[in-house]
Design a protein around this motif. Structure first.
Motif, mmCIF file in Angstrom:
data_model
loop_
_atom_site.group_PDB
_atom_site.id
_atom_site.type_symbol
_atom_site.label_atom_id
_atom_site.label_comp_id
_atom_site.label_asym_id
_atom_site.label_seq_id
_atom_site.Cartn_x
_atom_site.Cartn_y
_atom_site.Cartn_z
ATOM 1 N N MET A 20 0.884 -1.173 0.000
ATOM 2 C CA MET A 20 0.000 0.000 0.000
ATOM 3 C C MET A 20 0.920 1.221 0.000
ATOM 4 S SD MET A 20 -3.101 -1.112 0.091
ATOM 5 C CE MET A 20 -4.274 -0.091 0.965
ATOM 6 N N PHE A 21 1.110 1.831 -1.160
ATOM 7 C CA PHE A 21 2.074 2.922 -1.280
ATOM 8 C C PHE A 21 1.472 4.221 -0.782
ATOM 9 C CE2 PHE A 21 4.650 6.184 -3.276
ATOM 10 C CZ PHE A 21 5.929 5.678 -3.106
ATOM 11 N N ARG A 22 2.115 4.828 0.193
ATOM 12 C CA ARG A 22 1.636 6.088 0.783
ATOM 13 C C ARG A 22 2.274 7.225 0.004
ATOM 14 N NH1 ARG A 22 -2.415 3.390 3.238
ATOM 15 N NH2 ARG A 22 -1.566 1.736 4.556
ATOM 16 N N LEU A 121 9.084 9.221 4.889
ATOM 17 C CA LEU A 121 8.449 8.013 5.430
ATOM 18 C C LEU A 121 9.468 7.113 6.122
ATOM 19 C CD1 LEU A 121 5.744 5.928 3.776
ATOM 20 C CD2 LEU A 121 7.914 4.777 4.267
HETATM 21 N N1 ADE Z 1 8.618 2.974 1.413
HETATM 22 C C1 ADE Z 1 8.528 1.809 2.047
HETATM 23 N N2 ADE Z 1 7.248 1.428 2.219
HETATM 24 C C2 ADE Z 1 6.491 2.416 1.654
HETATM 25 C C3 ADE Z 1 5.091 2.639 1.518
HETATM 26 N N3 ADE Z 1 4.191 1.779 1.985
HETATM 27 N N4 ADE Z 1 4.668 3.760 0.904
HETATM 28 C C4 ADE Z 1 5.575 4.647 0.433
HETATM 29 N N5 ADE Z 1 6.916 4.507 0.525
HETATM 30 C C5 ADE Z 1 7.369 3.393 1.136
#
Ligand code: ADE
Ligand code: PRP
Length: 174
Positions: A20-22, A121
Motif C-alpha cells: 500500500m504505497f503512501r 516516510l
Molecule cells: N517505502 C517503504 N514502504 C512504503 C510505503 N508503503 N509507501 C511509500 N513509501 C514506502
C-alpha cells in the motif's frame, strides 16, 4: 479541517503487489497541506540549537529544503550513490531485496554540528539508519529525525529509538 494524513493518497500494489504505497505528492500538491506539514515537522525543533538540515533522497529533499529555509539553516543532501559530484563517504544499507549505498559529500558537515534528519516516510528504518551513520561518521550529531509518515508495524521507529534517536512523525499508517 483536514489533517496532514488526510492529504496523503494511498496507491495499492505499487511498486509491488501487496504494497500500500503512501503517496505524499498529493500532500505536496496542496498549498495548505504542504504548509501544515512543514510547520508540524519543524515545530519541535524551532528554537533548538540546530546547525543543518539533512534530507534523504528523494522526498526528504523537498521537505528538508523547505524546513531549512524556514529555520534559516543550510541544507545537506544524502543521495543514492553515483549522484554527488565531489568527494563522498558511502554507507551501505539493506533494502527489501539486496543492498544499496547512500553517500554524502565529505565536507558537507563539520565535527560537532547539530543536525535535523528529514525524510517523508519511516518503514524499516534502514535508509534513516544509513543517514545517521553517515552524519555520525563525520563527527556531527543527530538532534532529531523527522518524518511525515511512520509505518509502526514495520519497526523503523523502534530501530531508531534503540539507537538513541528522537523520532518525530506526523502520522501513522497500519
Ligand atoms: N517505502 C517503504 N514502504 C512504503 C510505503 N508503503 N509507501 C511509500 N513509501 C514506502
Ligand atoms: C522510501 C522513503 C524512504 C525509505 C523508507 O524511499 O522515501 O526514504 O523508502 O524505507 P525504509 O525505512 O525501509 O528504509 P525509496 O527507497 O523508495 O527511494 P526514493 O525516495 O528514491 O523513491
Amino acid at each position: 479541517m483536514k489533517t496532514v494524513q488526510d492529504y496523503i493518497r494511498t496507491i495499492p500494489d505499487f511498486p509491488h503487489e501487496g504494497i500500500m504505497f503512501r503517496d505524499v505528492t498529493t500532500l505536496f500538491n496542496d498549498p495548505r497541506g504542504f504548509r501544515i506539514a512543514i510547520d508540524q515537522l519543524l515545530h519541535p525543533y524551532a528554537g533548538q540549537p540546530i546547525d543543518k538540515v539533512v534530507g534523504l533522497e528523494a522526498r526528504g529533499f523537498i521537505l528538508g529544503g523547505a524546513i531549512a529555509h524556514q529555520l534559516s539553516l543550510g541544507f545537506v543532501p544524502i543521495r543514492k550513490n553515483g549522484k554527488l559530484p565531489g568527494k563522498t563517504i558511502e554507507q551501505s544499507y539493506t533494502l527489501e531485496y539486496g543492498e544499496a549505498v547512500m553517500e554524502v559529500h565529505d565536507d558537507a558537515l563539520q565535527p560537532g554540528e547539530r543536525v535535523l534528519l528529514v525524510d517523508d516516510l519511516l518503514a524499516t528504518g534502514g535508509t534513516a539508519e544509513a543517514g545517521i551513520k553517515l552524519i555520525e561518521r563525520m563527527g556531527a550529531q543527530v538532534m532529531g529525525c523527522a518524518f511525515v509518515i511512520d509505518l509502526p508495524d514495520i519497526g523503523g521507529r523502534a530501530k531508531l529509538e534503540a539507537l538513541g534517536m528522537d523520532v518525530h512523525a506526523l502520522c501513522q499508517f497500519e
